[in-house]
Design a protein around this motif. Sequence first.
Motif, PDB file in Angstrom:
ATOM      1  N   MET A   1      68.449  32.139  26.155  1.00 52.78           N
ATOM      2  CA  MET A   1      68.877  31.256  27.261  1.00 52.78           C
ATOM      3  C   MET A   1      69.653  32.168  28.374  1.00 52.78           C
ATOM      4  SD  MET A   1      71.354  27.709  27.322  1.00 52.78           S
ATOM      5  CE  MET A   1      71.446  27.076  28.867  1.00 52.78           C
ATOM      6  N   VAL A   2      69.161  32.047  29.638  1.00 51.83           N
ATOM      7  CA  VAL A   2      70.172  32.835  30.501  1.00 51.83           C
ATOM      8  C   VAL A   2      71.344  31.997  31.029  1.00 51.83           C
ATOM      9  CG1 VAL A   2      70.039  34.165  32.910  1.00 51.83           C
ATOM     10  CG2 VAL A   2      67.839  33.989  31.390  1.00 51.83           C
ATOM     11  N   HIS A   3      72.447  32.679  31.060  1.00 57.31           N
ATOM     12  CA  HIS A   3      73.677  31.896  31.511  1.00 57.31           C
ATOM     13  C   HIS A   3      73.793  32.009  32.975  1.00 57.31           C
ATOM     14  CE1 HIS A   3      77.650  30.204  31.927  1.00 57.31           C
ATOM     15  NE2 HIS A   3      78.194  31.524  32.308  1.00 57.31           N
ATOM     16  N   THR A   4      73.943  30.735  33.640  1.00 56.30           N
ATOM     17  CA  THR A   4      74.112  30.884  35.081  1.00 56.30           C
ATOM     18  C   THR A   4      75.493  31.121  35.321  1.00 56.30           C
ATOM     19  OG1 THR A   4      72.309  29.500  35.398  1.00 56.30           O
ATOM     20  CG2 THR A   4      73.830  29.572  37.311  1.00 56.30           C
ATOM     21  N   PRO A   5      75.837  32.172  36.199  1.00 59.12           N
ATOM     22  CA  PRO A   5      77.208  32.460  36.425  1.00 59.12           C
ATOM     23  C   PRO A   5      77.828  31.077  37.418  1.00 59.12           C
ATOM     24  CG  PRO A   5      75.979  34.365  37.011  1.00 59.12           C
ATOM     25  CD  PRO A   5      75.048  33.224  36.682  1.00 59.12           C
ATOM     26  N   VAL A   6      78.941  30.926  36.895  1.00 58.04           N
ATOM     27  CA  VAL A   6      79.706  29.863  37.723  1.00 58.04           C
ATOM     28  C   VAL A   6      79.747  29.931  39.302  1.00 58.04           C
ATOM     29  CG1 VAL A   6      81.114  28.900  35.632  1.00 58.04           C
ATOM     30  CG2 VAL A   6      82.136  30.413  37.312  1.00 58.04           C
ATOM     31  N   THR A   7      79.699  31.096  39.866  1.00 54.29           N
ATOM     32  CA  THR A   7      79.606  31.688  41.129  1.00 54.29           C
ATOM     33  C   THR A   7      78.578  31.584  41.835  1.00 54.29           C
ATOM     34  OG1 THR A   7      79.608  33.838  40.460  1.00 54.29           O
ATOM     35  CG2 THR A   7      81.864  33.119  40.879  1.00 54.29           C
ATOM     36  N   HIS A   8      77.323  31.343  40.918  1.00 56.06           N
ATOM     37  CA  HIS A   8      76.003  31.188  41.517  1.00 56.06           C
ATOM     38  C   HIS A   8      75.907  29.541  42.326  1.00 56.06           C
ATOM     39  CE1 HIS A   8      71.742  30.834  41.560  1.00 56.06           C
ATOM     40  NE2 HIS A   8      71.500  32.244  41.313  1.00 56.06           N
ATOM     41  N   PRO A   9      75.118  29.825  43.323  1.00 55.70           N
ATOM     42  CA  PRO A   9      75.126  28.508  44.154  1.00 55.70           C
ATOM     43  C   PRO A   9      74.440  27.360  43.214  1.00 55.70           C
ATOM     44  CG  PRO A   9      73.683  30.353  44.989  1.00 55.70           C
ATOM     45  CD  PRO A   9      74.635  30.842  44.045  1.00 55.70           C
ATOM     46  N   ASP A  10      73.579  27.860  42.191  1.00 57.30           N
ATOM     47  CA  ASP A  10      72.814  26.734  41.311  1.00 57.30           C
ATOM     48  C   ASP A  10      73.665  26.490  40.116  1.00 57.30           C
ATOM     49  OD1 ASP A  10      70.661  26.813  43.029  1.00 57.30           O
ATOM     50  OD2 ASP A  10      69.829  28.632  42.174  1.00 57.30           O
ATOM     51  N   ALA A  11      74.794  26.899  39.868  1.00 57.15           N
ATOM     52  CA  ALA A  11      75.725  26.608  38.818  1.00 57.15           C
ATOM     53  C   ALA A  11      75.796  24.980  39.159  1.00 57.15           C
ATOM     54  CB  ALA A  11      77.197  27.158  38.847  1.00 57.15           C
ATOM     55  N   THR A  12      75.938  24.285  37.837  1.00 54.30           N
ATOM     56  CA  THR A  12      76.130  22.865  37.894  1.00 54.30           C
ATOM     57  C   THR A  12      77.629  22.653  37.775  1.00 54.30           C
ATOM     58  OG1 THR A  12      75.787  22.639  35.444  1.00 54.30           O
ATOM     59  CG2 THR A  12      73.977  22.575  36.864  1.00 54.30           C
ATOM     60  N   THR A  13      78.150  21.506  38.055  1.00 59.83           N
ATOM     61  CA  THR A  13      79.445  21.176  37.796  1.00 59.83           C
ATOM     62  C   THR A  13      79.812  21.110  36.313  1.00 59.83           C
ATOM     63  OG1 THR A  13      79.697  19.682  39.648  1.00 59.83           O
ATOM     64  CG2 THR A  13      81.257  19.193  37.814  1.00 59.83           C
ATOM     65  N   GLN A  14      79.145  21.022  35.511  1.00 61.02           N
ATOM     66  CA  GLN A  14      79.269  21.022  33.833  1.00 61.02           C
ATOM     67  C   GLN A  14      79.516  22.371  33.551  1.00 61.02           C
ATOM     68  OE1 GLN A  14      75.965  19.392  31.490  1.00 61.02           O
ATOM     69  NE2 GLN A  14      77.033  19.310  29.563  1.00 61.02           N
ATOM     70  N   GLN A  15      78.686  23.235  34.024  1.00 60.73           N
ATOM     71  CA  GLN A  15      78.841  24.702  34.007  1.00 60.73           C
ATOM     72  C   GLN A  15      80.397  25.113  34.322  1.00 60.73           C
ATOM     73  OE1 GLN A  15      75.199  26.127  35.785  1.00 60.73           O
ATOM     74  NE2 GLN A  15      74.244  26.603  33.729  1.00 60.73           N
ATOM     75  N   ILE A  16      80.409  24.880  35.411  1.00 58.98           N
ATOM     76  CA  ILE A  16      81.822  25.404  35.836  1.00 58.98           C
ATOM     77  C   ILE A  16      82.942  24.859  35.169  1.00 58.98           C
ATOM     78  CG2 ILE A  16      83.384  25.453  38.024  1.00 58.98           C
ATOM     79  CD1 ILE A  16      80.641  24.967  39.683  1.00 58.98           C
ATOM     80  N   SER A  17      82.749  23.389  34.915  1.00 62.05           N
ATOM     81  CA  SER A  17      83.914  22.955  34.168  1.00 62.05           C
ATOM     82  C   SER A  17      83.971  23.426  32.648  1.00 62.05           C
ATOM     83  CB  SER A  17      83.511  21.345  34.199  1.00 62.05           C
ATOM     84  OG  SER A  17      84.815  20.660  33.619  1.00 62.05           O
ATOM     85  N   LYS A  18      82.874  23.701  32.000  1.00 63.98           N
ATOM     86  CA  LYS A  18      83.008  24.032  30.729  1.00 63.98           C
ATOM     87  C   LYS A  18      83.670  25.546  30.556  1.00 63.98           C
ATOM     88  CE  LYS A  18      79.942  25.675  27.099  1.00 63.98           C
ATOM     89  NZ  LYS A  18      78.502  25.523  26.497  1.00 63.98           N
ATOM     90  N   ALA A  19      83.387  26.595  31.631  1.00 66.03           N
ATOM     91  CA  ALA A  19      83.804  27.828  31.677  1.00 66.03           C
ATOM     92  C   ALA A  19      85.244  27.705  31.933  1.00 66.03           C
ATOM     93  CB  ALA A  19      83.098  28.615  32.785  1.00 66.03           C
ATOM     94  N   ASP A  20      85.700  26.712  32.907  1.00 65.32           N
ATOM     95  CA  ASP A  20      87.191  26.576  33.304  1.00 65.32           C
ATOM     96  C   ASP A  20      87.858  26.062  31.959  1.00 65.32           C
ATOM     97  OD1 ASP A  20      89.195  26.139  35.703  1.00 65.32           O
ATOM     98  OD2 ASP A  20      89.398  24.248  34.763  1.00 65.32           O
ATOM     99  N   LYS A  21      87.426  24.868  31.308  1.00 60.82           N
ATOM    100  CA  LYS A  21      87.970  24.171  30.091  1.00 60.82           C
ATOM    101  C   LYS A  21      88.237  25.521  29.145  1.00 60.82           C
ATOM    102  CE  LYS A  21      89.397  20.566  31.767  1.00 60.82           C
ATOM    103  NZ  LYS A  21      90.872  20.080  31.841  1.00 60.82           N
ATOM    104  N   ARG A  22      87.334  26.264  28.951  1.00 55.34           N
ATOM    105  CA  ARG A  22      87.441  27.407  28.096  1.00 55.34           C
ATOM    106  C   ARG A  22      88.334  28.424  28.281  1.00 55.34           C
ATOM    107  NH1 ARG A  22      88.575  30.171  24.748  1.00 55.34           N
ATOM    108  NH2 ARG A  22      87.642  31.227  22.902  1.00 55.34           N
TER     109      ARG A  22
END
Length: 471
Positions: A1-22
Amino acid sequence: MVHTPVTHPDATTQQISKADKRHTLHPWADLATAPTDGDLVISEGEGYHVCDSDGKRYIDGIAGMWCVNIGYGNTEMAEAMARQAEKLVYYTPFGAMTNPLSAELARVLAGLTPGDLNRVQFTNSGSAAVDSAIRFVHFYFSALGKPEKKHIISRLESYHGSSYLTASLSGKQVDRTYFHYMDDIIHHISAPNPYRRDPGLSLEAYCQSLFDEFEAKIDELGPENIACFIAEPIMGSGGVLVPPPGYHKGMKALCEKYDILYILDEVVTGFGRLGHFFSAEPVWEITPDLITCAKGITSGYQPMGAVIISDRLFNQISGENAPDEAYFTNGYTYSGHPIACAAALKNIEIMQRDKICEHVQEVGPYFLEKLKTLEQYEIIGEVRGNHLMACVECNISGNPVAAEDKDITAARTVDAFCDQAGLIVRPYEALLILSPPLIIDKEGIDQLVAIMAASIEKATEKLRKEELLTA
């Protein structure tokens, strides 16, 4: 599975939030919920609006954190910072080193401050500005042979920063958790809170009682031991507590009587929030010994702060008057950072050219007039403020002395409905604090107040269903 960086325009709120919370520890994080709760991800801003990562648009009722005064997305600011980054991104400010923008900004600030406040030390934040002001005061008295003058008087409900020293200066009891705080040289007196005064006291009598308390504290500690008194012109995050008329003049007179320096903490009020670059002279009719500022100095486009010091003080400990080994060993790697200075200079230029202070003087009274209409609702105790700095206090308990849990619940309920409706306010205890970008217009004010009114009505209904509010 390829991880989408949270800075990528296609990053979802869930992905950003997961990285932030971790990985992120936020200021004032609730550690019980920090690992699991979702975030509000603010991804864009324009004017006095911001958008979250799902595209929802909000009126920013708090200007980020009291700071985005000229609004979001200002291309002039971005271009000024980019030009400076290409020319000189950084050089050390230590010793006798400087850069052209730092020197120019110091000159400009000296022209904006009252009296002889002409000596500037740059910092990276408001906390560091207050920290540096206290360190200067201690250095000053020690250099004059008065090292015993080191005690500091602050106020309950004040907020002066989150460094070890400035958190100890701050008087918001709810913020005091599991940290250690200095308690040997820092002392707190009452906040000026006319709403919570004894109902039998006139404003004049209440103000005199505050003077009496201050003078009693001076007598208790001994004026020969007291270095300074520090005060926000209006207490910001402690509840937008507006002092009674004559308060600052009276406190300044007592400081002069007892050889105590007066530090006016304009981190929030500086750069237009009350309709002036600095409020000390035009609003409160005083010239303090030191002024601290930050936030609005760059409108949040770069982190920066400053302490501005009286020539009278500086001249007594410099040049021919300098003590032996007179090195002022206080400062920061990024003091007077060229890009931050470029942002501050452009910010001041924009404010002067576009007459932002004059705009605040025009719309500020309108803002408070419209907000005052919210006092018609039974869950609202008081609306108070000055120009574009306001607080709506909930009071369903009827307690005249202090907020109770049900008052705090009421404020949080209103806040939740505001968020749903597209308005960001700042809840604190039973308070809803407002400080929109200074460019907000009357249309924006009408929208903001309409959302608050509708949210208060919904909150009232919910509180009544939950039997926290009785008919």
